[in-house]
Scaffold this motif. Structure first.
Motif, PDB file in Angstrom:
ATOM      1  N   SER A  78       0.723  -1.154  -0.052  1.00  0.00           N
ATOM      2  CA  SER A  78       0.039  -0.049   0.102  1.00  0.00           C
ATOM      3  C   SER A  78       0.860   1.316  -0.044  1.00  0.00           C
ATOM      4  N   LEU A  79       0.437   2.157  -0.828  1.00  0.00           N
ATOM      5  CA  LEU A  79       0.938   3.436  -0.842  1.00  0.00           C
ATOM      6  C   LEU A  79       0.190   4.458  -0.674  1.00  0.00           C
ATOM      7  N   ARG A  80       0.473   5.391   0.372  1.00  0.00           N
ATOM      8  CA  ARG A  80      -0.540   6.724   0.786  1.00  0.00           C
ATOM      9  C   ARG A  80       0.063   7.988   0.614  1.00  0.00           C
ATOM     10  N   ALA A  81      -0.508   8.590  -0.179  1.00  0.00           N
ATOM     11  CA  ALA A  81      -0.182  10.030  -0.580  1.00  0.00           C
ATOM     12  C   ALA A  81       1.270  10.219  -0.854  1.00  0.00           C
ATOM     13  N   ILE A  82       2.085   9.258  -1.571  1.00  0.00           N
ATOM     14  CA  ILE A  82       3.434   9.337  -1.514  1.00  0.00           C
ATOM     15  C   ILE A  82       3.875  10.608  -2.296  1.00  0.00           C
ATOM     16  N   GLY A  83       4.929  11.523  -2.089  1.00  0.00           N
ATOM     17  CA  GLY A  83       5.446  12.575  -2.786  1.00  0.00           C
ATOM     18  C   GLY A  83       6.660  12.195  -2.654  1.00  0.00           C
ATOM     19  N   PHE A  84       7.244  12.692  -3.796  1.00  0.00           N
ATOM     20  CA  PHE A  84       9.000  12.731  -3.958  1.00  0.00           C
ATOM     21  C   PHE A  84       9.097  13.824  -4.651  1.00  0.00           C
ATOM     22  N   ARG A  85      10.153  15.000  -4.056  1.00  0.00           N
ATOM     23  CA  ARG A  85      10.410  16.020  -4.885  1.00  0.00           C
ATOM     24  C   ARG A  85      11.736  16.210  -4.477  1.00  0.00           C
ATOM     25  N   PHE A 145      -2.086   3.960  -3.710  1.00  0.00           N
ATOM     26  CA  PHE A 145      -1.968   2.675  -4.566  1.00  0.00           C
ATOM     27  C   PHE A 145      -2.282   1.493  -3.369  1.00  0.00           C
ATOM     28  N   GLU A 146      -3.067   0.471  -3.583  1.00  0.00           N
ATOM     29  CA  GLU A 146      -3.228  -0.673  -2.682  1.00  0.00           C
ATOM     30  C   GLU A 146      -3.467  -1.885  -3.660  1.00  0.00           C
ATOM     31  N   TRP A 147      -2.439  -2.697  -3.356  1.00  0.00           N
ATOM     32  CA  TRP A 147      -2.404  -4.168  -4.186  1.00  0.00           C
ATOM     33  C   TRP A 147      -3.673  -4.889  -3.788  1.00  0.00           C
ATOM     34  N   ARG A 148      -4.423  -5.479  -4.963  1.00  0.00           N
ATOM     35  CA  ARG A 148      -5.657  -6.061  -5.050  1.00  0.00           C
ATOM     36  C   ARG A 148      -5.205  -7.774  -4.889  1.00  0.00           C
ATOM     37  N   LYS A 205       7.841   6.424 -13.124  1.00  0.00           N
ATOM     38  CA  LYS A 205       7.774   4.730 -12.934  1.00  0.00           C
ATOM     39  C   LYS A 205       8.817   4.074 -12.111  1.00  0.00           C
ATOM     40  N   SER A 206       9.826   4.482 -12.466  1.00  0.00           N
ATOM     41  CA  SER A 206      11.275   3.698 -11.899  1.00  0.00           C
ATOM     42  C   SER A 206      11.440   4.459 -10.405  1.00  0.00           C
ATOM     43  N   VAL A 207      11.032   5.729 -10.560  1.00  0.00           N
ATOM     44  CA  VAL A 207      11.237   6.208  -9.173  1.00  0.00           C
ATOM     45  C   VAL A 207      10.306   5.385  -8.183  1.00  0.00           C
ATOM     46  N   MET A 208       9.094   5.375  -8.566  1.00  0.00           N
ATOM     47  CA  MET A 208       7.981   4.677  -7.869  1.00  0.00           C
ATOM     48  C   MET A 208       8.504   3.218  -7.416  1.00  0.00           C
ATOM     49  N   LEU A 209       9.053   2.528  -8.250  1.00  0.00           N
ATOM     50  CA  LEU A 209       9.620   1.340  -8.209  1.00  0.00           C
ATOM     51  C   LEU A 209      10.279   1.140  -6.986  1.00  0.00           C
ATOM     52  N   ARG A 210      11.292   2.024  -7.073  1.00  0.00           N
ATOM     53  CA  ARG A 210      12.438   2.078  -5.986  1.00  0.00           C
ATOM     54  C   ARG A 210      12.101   2.625  -4.661  1.00  0.00           C
ATOM     55  N   THR A 211      10.903   3.387  -4.780  1.00  0.00           N
ATOM     56  CA  THR A 211      10.299   3.860  -3.572  1.00  0.00           C
ATOM     57  C   THR A 211       9.661   2.824  -2.764  1.00  0.00           C
ATOM     58  N   ILE A 212       8.815   1.918  -3.621  1.00  0.00           N
ATOM     59  CA  ILE A 212       8.192   0.854  -3.019  1.00  0.00           C
ATOM     60  C   ILE A 212       9.175  -0.064  -2.565  1.00  0.00           C
ATOM     61  N   HIS A 213      10.323  -0.423  -3.052  1.00  0.00           N
ATOM     62  CA  HIS A 213      11.338  -1.313  -2.739  1.00  0.00           C
ATOM     63  C   HIS A 213      12.226  -0.793  -1.205  1.00  0.00           C
ATOM     64  N   GLY A 214      11.840   0.512  -0.956  1.00  0.00           N
ATOM     65  CA  GLY A 214      12.697   1.074   0.281  1.00  0.00           C
ATOM     66  C   GLY A 214      13.928   1.840  -0.145  1.00  0.00           C
ATOM     67  N   PHE A 250       4.654  -2.469   3.266  1.00  0.00           N
ATOM     68  CA  PHE A 250       4.678  -3.875   2.556  1.00  0.00           C
ATOM     69  C   PHE A 250       4.309  -4.879   3.573  1.00  0.00           C
ATOM     70  N   GLU A 251       3.193  -5.572   3.315  1.00  0.00           N
ATOM     71  CA  GLU A 251       2.523  -6.548   4.182  1.00  0.00           C
ATOM     72  C   GLU A 251       2.326  -5.802   5.572  1.00  0.00           C
ATOM     73  N   GLY A 252       2.112  -4.565   5.594  1.00  0.00           N
ATOM     74  CA  GLY A 252       1.750  -4.006   6.828  1.00  0.00           C
ATOM     75  C   GLY A 252       2.976  -3.159   7.482  1.00  0.00           C
ATOM     76  N   ARG A 253       4.136  -3.462   7.081  1.00  0.00           N
ATOM     77  CA  ARG A 253       5.562  -3.324   7.459  1.00  0.00           C
ATOM     78  C   ARG A 253       5.775  -1.938   6.923  1.00  0.00           C
ATOM     79  N   MET A 254       6.300  -0.920   7.813  1.00  0.00           N
ATOM     80  CA  MET A 254       7.144   0.361   7.075  1.00  0.00           C
ATOM     81  C   MET A 254       8.499  -0.084   6.689  1.00  0.00           C
TER      82      MET A 254
END
Length: 248
Positions: A8-15, A27-30, A46-55, A66-70
């Motif tokens: 899950s992503l909540r109001a993600i901003g990267f500036r 975004f929330e995975w269904r 897109k690539s920035v979003m992917l790297r943000t998701i990965h940490g 990810f699975e409820g974890r920060m």
């Protein structure tokens, strides 16, 4: 008790330097989605979003779970995820060495780890190249090795950033089949690709982003048949990135 979504992503901003790269991404995975394709024009984020998701990147606003974890900490990736880049970094040494260097948290003996690594090379069609120098492999072989290395960690979410962008059609077919095999093993896949045919072949769901904003999300067939936004329609018609209208 409700279970946490996979991602899950909540109001993600990267500036960075005040320039908005990601803007209020939600975004929330269904549960019914096995493979999601993230598409959009060059520079969409897109690539920035992917790297943000990965940490690997820390957002300036919002949070990723990810699975409820920060995220475990700045620059540290989530346990249970694996990320494969368009041009993966391989270690010096043999093809087999690249798998033997994967951390093993199960306490297996060296013999068990070697047998497991050889079995993985068999699964990805590289068993005969086990002793070959990894840096001498072809582009398609290198990408399959990178996928094997990721798969060996038994991820629950595999992140792919343009995995076939520089490959010929035959190598692309092999990599796509391997992605299907990984998905069939129970792993979810989030794919960034400029290849719209690939997104249509592999994904259950399409997420379209433009100027760092998530503009559209639909099941794959519905997105390609009936895109809801003018930006998505223009993108599918082959408009150049600077010809896309700005989101209102």
């Amino acid at each position: 008790m409700a279970t946490e979504p996979l991602l899950s992503l909540r109001a993600i901003g990267f500036r960075p330097n005040g320039r908005s790269v990601l803007d209020s991404i939600d975004f929330e995975w269904r549960d019914d989605v096995r493979t999601c394709a993230l598409i959009g024009p060059n520079g969409a984020g897109k690539s920035v979003m992917l790297r943000t998701i990965h940490g690997l990147l820390e957002p300036d606003a919002g949070d990723v779970r990810f699975e409820g974890r920060m995220p475990p900490g700045k620059g540290f990736s989530f346990e249970g995820q694996a990320l494969v880049f368009q041009h993966p970094s391989l270690f010096r040494g043999s093809t087999l060495d690249n798998l033997l260097l994967v951390p093993d948290g199960a306490g297996r003996s060296r013999r068990e780890r070697r047998e497991r690594a050889l079995a993985m090379l068999e699964r990805v069609g590289l068993r005969t190249l086990a002793a070959a120098p990894a840096l001498k492999l072809s582009g398609g072989e290198r990408q399959r090795l990178a996928l094997a290395r990721a798969w060996l960690t038994e991820p629950r979410l595999l992140l792919l950033d343009e995995p076939t962008a520089s490959l010929d059609p035959s190598a692309t077919d092999q990599v796509e089949q391997l992605i299907r095999d990984i998905r069939a093993s129970g792993c979810r896949v989030l794919l960034v690709s400029h290849n719209l045919g690939q997104a249509a072949r592999l994904a259950d769901e399409i997420v379209f982003i433009h100027h760092g904003r998530l503009l559209e999300r639909q099941p794959t067939a519905a997105f390609f048949d009936h895109p809801r936004t003018s930006e998505a329609r223009q993108f599918l018609q082959g408009a150049l990135p600077w010809q896309l209208s700005h989101a209102g």
